[in-house]
Design an enzyme around this catalytic site. Structure first.
Site, short mmCIF file in Angstrom:
data_model
loop_
_atom_site.label_atom_id
_atom_site.label_comp_id
_atom_site.label_asym_id
_atom_site.label_seq_id
_atom_site.Cartn_x
_atom_site.Cartn_y
_atom_site.Cartn_z
N ARG A 223 -46.05 52.16 -52.15
CA ARG A 223 -45.31 53.41 -52.01
C ARG A 223 -46.28 54.53 -51.66
O ARG A 223 -47.45 54.51 -52.08
CB ARG A 223 -44.58 53.76 -53.31
CG ARG A 223 -43.68 52.66 -53.84
CD ARG A 223 -42.49 52.37 -52.95
NE ARG A 223 -41.59 53.53 -52.88
CZ ARG A 223 -40.76 53.75 -51.87
NH1 ARG A 223 -40.73 52.93 -50.85
NH2 ARG A 223 -39.98 54.80 -51.89
N HIS A 271 -44.94 53.07 -41.62
CA HIS A 271 -43.99 52.57 -42.62
C HIS A 271 -43.12 51.47 -42.02
O HIS A 271 -41.88 51.51 -42.09
CB HIS A 271 -43.12 53.72 -43.14
CG HIS A 271 -42.56 53.45 -44.51
ND1 HIS A 271 -42.41 54.43 -45.46
CD2 HIS A 271 -42.11 52.32 -45.10
CE1 HIS A 271 -41.88 53.92 -46.56
NE2 HIS A 271 -41.70 52.62 -46.37
#
Length: 308
Positions: A223, A271
């Protein structure tokens, strides 16, 4: 029909709405500002604005459209409702593929090859067997366990760290704060797959990464909140880290002015380590709605105290 509202900051939301309306006739689908959305029983979301979920008084279930839920749990006005997340085979396989690529980048010294290419330099690099590399998985949940097993099958020395000890074939398990330093000290390539909690926020900093052996590499696809990018950049420039593959960041998209873009030994990806298909997301949401209505246990239910 069950009323479902889709909301949040994700480019997938419009696609989910279109496909849900076309292929899931038992669901009455809304976007957050449409008439009727206020009566929704289920919210399917990603990065909803703080306070947004509290606008729906009839909610019975909050369902993330991805594996991470920290962006939901951070809402100070979050209603006290069950929260589920999506964990699908395509997400797991995709994440393992990305990790294997990243590990091969450093194991096969392809990072050096790419640097040499920019210099127009033809130079063969050393090759060592997979068994000569120790890969450490920081976080042994569903994704971490699958990646650890796959890396072990490819011949790597695999070790994993988690809050509680795990038993995984051909993977050396470490657990708890007392064993973290030992885990790090024997890791050549560190892969972060931790959930984001109060305890793990900012964990990829100088203090932790400095405990890796000099010349170790970092693969970060956990994350964004785990990362302290200035510390990673400094450790790479100092040579303590040989390099890093970074897929998630503190703020996304990564600022065009960030020095991470131009650092030769840091590989930035936007991402993309893995993603669920629209169909798999909707299938899991639909199944949990069925379970909710039938008063059956929900799949991939989040423990809000743990944060995952």
């Amino acid at each position: 029909m069950t009323k479902v509202v889709f909301l949040g900051q994700s480019s997938d939301i419009p696609k989910l709405v279109v496909q849900a309306r076309a292929q899931y006739p038992h669901l009455q689908v809304y976007t957050e500002d449409e008439p009727g959305a206020r009566d929704a029983e289920v919210a399917a979301c990603w990065r909803p604005a703080h306070g947004a979920l509290a606008r729906f008084p009839k909610l019975r279930l909050i369902h993330a459209i991805a594996a991470g839920v920290d962006n939901i749990l951070e809402d100070p006005a979050l209603p006290p409702l069950p929260i589920c997340r999506v964990v699908a085979p395509d997400l797991t396989e995709g994440m393992t593929e990305f990790i294997l690529w990243s590990v091969l980048l450093f194991h096969r010294n392809l990072d050096q090859v790419l640097t040499n290419q920019r210099r127009r330099q033809w130079q063969r690099v050393d090759q060592e067997p997979a068994a000569s590399r120790s890969v450490g998985i920081l976080g042994l949940g569903t994704l971490g366990t699958h990646a650890a097993r796959t890396l072990a099958q490819h011949g790597y020395q695999v070790r994993g760290w988690s809050r509680q000890a795990k038993q995984i074939a051909n993977v050396r398990s470490y657990a708890g704060a007392d064993q973290l330093d030992e885990f790090l000290a024997g890791t050549d390539i560190l892969v972060c797959l931790l959930p984001l909690t109060d305890e793990t926020r900012g964990i990829l900093d100088r203090r932790l990464l400095g405990k890796l052996p000099r010349g170790a590499a970092l693969v970060h696809c956990g994350r964004g909140g785990h990362l302290v990018s200035q510390d990673v950049l400094a450790l790479v420039r100092e040579g303590h880290l040989r390099g890093a593959v970074l897929d998630v960041f503190e703020v996304e998209p990564l600022d065009t002015a960030s020095p991470l873009w131009d650092e030769p030994n840091i590989f930035v990806t936007p991402h993309i380590a893995s993603a669920n298909s629209i169909t798999s997301i909707l299938d899991q949401i639909s199944e949990n709605i069925r379970r909710l209505q039938a008063d059956e246990p929900l799949q991939n239910l989040v423990d809000a105290q743990k944060g995952y």
